[in-house]
Scaffold this motif. Structure first.
Motif, mmCIF file in Angstrom:
data_model
loop_
_atom_site.group_PDB
_atom_site.id
_atom_site.type_symbol
_atom_site.label_atom_id
_atom_site.label_comp_id
_atom_site.label_asym_id
_atom_site.label_seq_id
_atom_site.Cartn_x
_atom_site.Cartn_y
_atom_site.Cartn_z
ATOM 1 N N ARG A 218 -20.309 -32.511 7.108
ATOM 2 C CA ARG A 218 -20.789 -31.153 6.844
ATOM 3 C C ARG A 218 -22.131 -30.892 7.525
ATOM 4 O O ARG A 218 -22.335 -29.845 8.137
ATOM 5 C CB ARG A 218 -20.925 -30.925 5.339
ATOM 6 C CG ARG A 218 -21.368 -29.510 4.976
ATOM 7 C CD ARG A 218 -21.653 -29.383 3.492
ATOM 8 N NE ARG A 218 -20.459 -29.602 2.684
ATOM 9 C CZ ARG A 218 -19.582 -28.647 2.418
ATOM 10 N NH1 ARG A 218 -19.745 -27.431 2.918
ATOM 11 N NH2 ARG A 218 -18.534 -28.904 1.668
ATOM 12 N N LEU A 222 -23.009 -28.000 10.282
ATOM 13 C CA LEU A 222 -24.013 -26.954 10.044
ATOM 14 C C LEU A 222 -25.082 -26.947 11.131
ATOM 15 O O LEU A 222 -25.623 -25.889 11.476
ATOM 16 C CB LEU A 222 -24.662 -27.160 8.671
ATOM 17 C CG LEU A 222 -23.758 -26.932 7.461
ATOM 18 C CD1 LEU A 222 -24.484 -27.311 6.176
ATOM 19 C CD2 LEU A 222 -23.305 -25.469 7.397
ATOM 20 N N GLU A 247 -14.688 -26.947 9.865
ATOM 21 C CA GLU A 247 -14.878 -25.741 9.054
ATOM 22 C C GLU A 247 -16.355 -25.369 8.931
ATOM 23 O O GLU A 247 -16.699 -24.187 8.847
ATOM 24 C CB GLU A 247 -14.298 -25.969 7.656
ATOM 25 C CG GLU A 247 -12.777 -26.104 7.626
ATOM 26 C CD GLU A 247 -12.289 -26.695 6.317
ATOM 27 O OE1 GLU A 247 -13.145 -26.940 5.424
ATOM 28 O OE2 GLU A 247 -11.071 -26.922 6.183
ATOM 29 N N SER A 248 -17.237 -26.372 8.915
ATOM 30 C CA SER A 248 -18.666 -26.137 8.720
ATOM 31 C C SER A 248 -19.386 -25.819 10.025
ATOM 32 O O SER A 248 -20.555 -25.394 10.004
ATOM 33 C CB SER A 248 -19.319 -27.375 8.090
ATOM 34 O OG SER A 248 -18.701 -27.734 6.886
#
Length: 375
Positions: A218, A222, A247-248
């Motif tokens: 994650r 980000l 997804e992040s």
């Protein structure tokens, strides 16, 4: 390295700082190497490091994209406690292949020290250095405490995002005005370009985040960083972590879209029985490590003679099922299937086996199986 070779190396890495490699032959992705600098029974750390030099040269000659060295401590069978030192040794003996850490365990070190070490490596091998970072200690709790000079080793791991931000600031030399480190500079580094008459390399080691769970996946997403997942010892978490990373992901100056490699245990041999014997020895080594008895990697003969308990047999079956091993065709098929299932952008192969000749031969056979460039 000749001046023309240096310019060629810079041209090759200028587009993406060497993150996105090129797949050669019939390989589904770029192929790379992860080296634990394995020390087996009857051999020395000197022998292991000589094997690492031979393997890095082989990897370079056959078109593997990068060569990373791990960081482990207090493990007799793993001589990679000082990745930066080993990488300097390999940089002096190779010309083109990317070299990096897989990875430096950030909580074990002051960020300034890492920035200086990898700035030095970048000066030695311009445009060829990767800085892979992990938040685990790479050892047991007592050793982690000794490394960090604290009896609270969890403090370093919990503080990982702050340490990462600090390290990045040192690499870029961009602490804001008023920061207590504003006048501190990692050298070699960008500050040299701002000094009178200074000229600085355009390259800076790209930072990778390493992980075996969702935390670093994650965070890498980000921050828009490339991500390396330890499939070779956390296979059940591979797809969830890669999904979380994708997804992040937020585009950054470094990457416009996600880029994830996975570490894979793989061993090819001319005969399947040879591969099975070598893997059995590495499994026994792992059993001893997991039960608090770390030692040199046992020989295949010792592993053959060892009487596994029922619990150890269960572990051996589970662990060896995650090692892609066998004939070259079997290994190629296994790697192809793994890449298809995970969607990994790069496969980084490790072979923690006791016999140096078998390990070197394995990478030759894998290269041949995919039709990689001839040496």
């Amino acid at each position: 390295m000749a001046a023309d070779d240096t310019r060629d190396a810079e041209d090759r890495t200028s587009d993406s700082d060497g993150i996105r490699g090129t797949a050669h032959g019939s390989a589904p992705t770029p192929l790379s190497v992860l080296d634990l600098v394995t020390v087996s029974a009857g051999s020395t750390s000197t022998d292991a490091l000589r094997t690492s030099v031979a393997l890095s040269r082989l990897a370079e000659s056959r078109g593997f994209h990068r060569y990373w060295v791990t960081e482990h401590h207090s493990m007799p069978g793993v001589a990679s406690s000082s990745p930066a030192v080993i990488l300097a040794h390999l940089a002096a003996r190779t010309d083109r292949i990317r070299l990096g850490s897989g990875g430096v365990m950030l909580p074990n070190h002051a960020p300034l020290v890492i920035a200086e070490q990898f700035g030095t490596l970048e000066a030695m091998a311009p445009g060829r250095i990767d800085l892979g970072l992990g938040r685990a200690p790479g050892t047991d709790g007592a050793t982690a405490a000794a490394l960090r000079r604290t009896d609270r080793p969890d403090e370093g791991a919990d503080d990982f995002p702050r340490q990462l931000a600090e390290l990045t600031r040192f690499l870029d030399d961009d602490f804001p005005d008023g920061h207590p480190y504003r006048r501190i500079h990692a050298v070699p580094g960008p500050v040299q370009a701002t000094s009178p008459g200074g000229v600085q390399s355009p390259h800076r080691p790209p930072v990778w985040l390493l992980g075996s769970s969702g935390y670093s996946a994650r965070l890498a997403g980000l921050l828009g960083l490339p991500f390396a997942f330890a499939h070779h010892f956390s296979a059940q978490n591979t797809i969830p972590a890669l999904d979380l990373y994708r997804e992040s992901f937020k585009p950054s100056e470094l990457l416009s879209e996600p880029y994830a490699l996975i570490g894979v245990s793989a061993l090819a041999a001319d005969e399947e029985r040879v591969a099975r014997r070598e893997v059995k020895a590495s499994v026994l080594s792992m059993i001893r490590l997991r039960t608090g008895r770390p030692g040199l990697v046992p020989s295949p003969e010792e592993a053959e003679a060892y009487e596994f308990s029922p619990m150890e047999l269960d572990f051996a079956r589970s662990w060896s099922s995650n090692v892609v091993h066998g004939t070259p065709d079997e290994v190629r098929a296994g790697l192809d299937d793994l890449q298809k299932r995970t969607g990994a952008d790069e496969l980084m192969i490790t072979a923690n086996t006791p016999t140096a000749g078998v390990r070197l031969r394995s990478f030759e056979l894998i290269a041949d199986a995919y039709g990689l460039p001839a040496a």
